[in-house]
Design an enzyme around this catalytic site. Structure first.
Site, short mmCIF file in Angstrom:
data_model
loop_
_atom_site.label_atom_id
_atom_site.label_comp_id
_atom_site.label_asym_id
_atom_site.label_seq_id
_atom_site.Cartn_x
_atom_site.Cartn_y
_atom_site.Cartn_z
N THR A 34 0.81 -1.23 0.00
CA THR A 34 0.00 0.00 0.00
C THR A 34 0.84 1.27 0.00
O THR A 34 0.33 2.35 -0.32
CB THR A 34 -0.93 0.04 1.23
N CYS A 38 2.06 2.42 9.49
CA CYS A 38 1.04 2.42 10.54
C CYS A 38 1.67 2.21 11.91
O CYS A 38 2.80 1.75 12.04
CB CYS A 38 0.02 1.29 10.31
N CYS A 42 -3.02 -0.09 14.82
CA CYS A 42 -3.94 0.22 13.72
C CYS A 42 -4.99 -0.89 13.58
O CYS A 42 -4.66 -2.08 13.64
CB CYS A 42 -3.17 0.38 12.41
N ARG A 45 -6.95 -4.38 8.59
CA ARG A 45 -6.59 -5.80 8.46
C ARG A 45 -5.08 -5.96 8.52
O ARG A 45 -4.33 -5.22 7.87
CB ARG A 45 -7.14 -6.36 7.15
N ARG A 67 3.94 6.63 3.34
CA ARG A 67 3.10 7.74 3.77
C ARG A 67 2.37 7.36 5.05
O ARG A 67 2.04 6.18 5.25
CB ARG A 67 2.06 8.11 2.70
N CYS A 69 -0.49 6.57 7.73
CA CYS A 69 -1.86 6.07 7.66
C CYS A 69 -2.84 7.15 8.12
O CYS A 69 -2.62 7.80 9.15
CB CYS A 69 -1.98 4.83 8.53
N CYS A 72 -4.93 5.23 11.57
CA CYS A 72 -4.31 5.15 12.91
C CYS A 72 -3.50 6.39 13.24
O CYS A 72 -3.19 6.64 14.41
CB CYS A 72 -3.44 3.91 13.04
N ASP A 457 14.68 13.79 51.23
CA ASP A 457 13.23 13.91 51.32
C ASP A 457 12.71 13.08 52.48
O ASP A 457 12.96 11.87 52.55
CB ASP A 457 12.59 13.45 50.01
#
Length: 514
Positions: A34, A38, A42, A45, A67, A69, A72, A457
């Site tokens: 694609t 992601c 995400c 699928r 690039r 997503c 997500c 402390d």
């Protein structure tokens, strides 16, 4: 590319298949079929294993041509922070990426400041060494890393607010709308307006109020403990906390690259979704990346509980996921730390409340309960001691507050995650009225230093069971015990303040392992 900090690819694919939120922001998956990368959470699928490439940083995925997503949204992921106290290269990379992640250091144009030379000068090394370390450890150049951070910040503003594109470009550190459009199209393949159209916001008027800005964390995250910490210290007029509704509201003043902004914000914790939802007033919208950076630091959203709990669980078995509450404003936190010296939390809150009521700036459009902004360092730097005396602040703390304010106002002291802890601690302790406890407390909360140790402390010494020893011996014994918690002593402190360590349980676990 150095992937030494990542598990092997098969383990990463299993985390991806399980949508394991504990790994959110620790790696990104580029899907070759694609061209998109992601987060591991995400909901699309799960891609085939052969189509997956894994990256430690978003900048690495983008350099490889992927690039982000749109579902997500990688810009929402917790940031990755590797802490090392031994490897000089890791320390330098952490400091450099922290600087490049901070909107206050962004500036207009790809090759404009923070230029490589300025970044190197800030870190005290050569530009060539910085470039070599980035290429060797991250596989990207410093400017490629910076460009990814700015473009992802712009992408979030386009998706979640109605700010005009020109204002988005300016807030993301671009010198002109043309440069922003060119960078956005070149990296993501669509112009900013197209992305906004692809993510419609409900309602007809997008020009003033943002949608809910989402900011994620890695589970586990003990939201109730964080809310309770802020509620115990909340100043009337500045902040309100509703633990039942899991909502925190407060006022904020911020200046990004010299441009001031002020207003109020509302944070709603959504534990079932491992995130918060944040809304900000119109006055803070132009500085939204800086506001997001402050909120991430204040709520410790970028912590890695897997690494922290691996060190601390044996001694604090019931505190997994506990975070170190930070600061929305480092100077404000430092003043509150000075006023909290050797007094109870309630007494410190009373003094801070008087200071706010007397010197705080009114906020005109604040909702009920949020009427004032904390006084800036310029107001307190040259303030007459009589005014502070009338509030009930003793002379020693008057001197400390004014010296602190002058150092911050003049730029000699930076009180946020960009600062080097060692040099900042030295500078703080050189100021009148500021000792090791105050300096370490400021480092823990304002500088986001995970290994701070507020020596002496009282509550901490009591929790460690050494309170009855003479003071020097008690400190030495506490420091000896705490060596096993490095580099996460800040997290051990916050857990010990809530529940004393269970040394018997850790010893039993140690015997079992042997």
């Amino acid at each position: 590319m150095d992937h030494s900090t990542l598990p092997d690819a098969d383990a990463l694919y299993r985390a991806l298949s399980a949508r394991d939120a504990r790994f959110d922001g620790r790696f990104f998956t580029g899907v070759t079929s694609t061209g998109i990368y992601c987060r591991p959470v995400c909901r699309v699928r799960t891609p085939k294993r052969d189509n997956c490439q894994f990256f430690e940083h978003a900048a690495q995925a983008e350099r490889a041509g992927f690039r982000p997503c749109l579902r997500c949204r990688p810009e929402l992921a917790p940031r990755d922070r590797h802490w090392s106290t031994e490897d000089a290269g890791d320390i330098l990379i952490r400091q450099a990426t922290a600087l490049l992640d901070t909107p206050e250091t962004w500036a207009g144009g790809e090759d404009a400041p923070p230029a490589l030379e300025q970044l190197a000068a800030r870190l005290g090394v050569s530009a060539r060494h910085i470039r070599r370390l980035f290429e060797q450890r991250l596989g990207v150049s410093p400017l490629q890393y910076l460009q990814t951070r700015r473009l992802l910040a712009a992408k979030q503003m386009l998706a979640d607010t109605g700010l005009p594109v020109a204002q988005v470009a300016l807030a993301a550190g671009f010198a002109s709308l043309r440069r922003f459009n060119d960078a956005f199209v070149g990296r993501y393949g669509l112009n900013p307006t197209q992305l906004r159209r692809s993510r419609p916001t409900p309602g007809s008027d997008r020009s003033h109020a943002p949608a809910e800005v989402r900011l994620s964390w890695r589970p586990p995250y003990r939201a109730q403990e964080v809310l309770r910490f802020f509620a115990d210290r909340a100043l009337p007029g500045l902040e309100t906390v509703d633990p039942a509704q899991q909502i925190l509201r407060r006022t904020l003043r911020i200046a990004v690259r010299g441009t001031p902004a002020s207003g109020w914000l509302q944070i709603r914790f959504l534990p079932d979704e491992n995130r918060i939802g944040m809304r900000v007033s119109e006055g803070l919208l132009p500085a939204l990346p800086g506001v997001i950076d402050r909120v991430r630091a204040a709520l410790d959203l970028d912590a890695d509980p897997l690494a922290i709990d691996a060190v601390l669980h044996a001694d604090f078995p019931d505190s997994d996921g506990m975070r170190v509450p930070g600061a929305f404003d480092g100077f404000e936190l430092a003043v509150r730390a000075v006023l909290g010296q050797q007094v109870t939390v309630a007494a410190a809150r009373t003094l801070c409340g008087r200071l706010l009521e007397r010197l705080g700036e009114p906020l005109a459009d604040g909702p009920p309960g949020l009427q004032r902004l904390f006084p800036p360092p310029e107001v307190l730097a040259d303030l007459d001691g009589q005014v502070l005396g009338e509030i009930g602040i003793v002379r020693q703390r008057q001197q400390a507050i004014r010296a602190l304010a002058r150092a911050v106002a003049e730029g000699r002291l930076v009180l946020d995650g960009r600062a080097d802890p060692a040099s900042t601690l030295s500078s703080l302790e050189a100021l009148p009225g500021i000792g090791p406890w105050t300096a370490q407390y400021i480092a823990m909360r304002a500088l986001r230093w995970p290994d701070a140790w507020p020596s002496g402390d009282v509550v901490l010494l009591h929790a460690l069971g050494v309170r009855n020893l003479p003071a020097p011996a008690a400190r030495r014994e506490a420091e000896r015990i705490a060596r096993r918690w490095r580099p996460w002593r800040s997290y051990a402190v916050i857990r010990a303040w809530t529940t004393p360590p269970n040394f018997e349980a850790s010893e039993e676990m140690s015997h079992d392992r042997s």
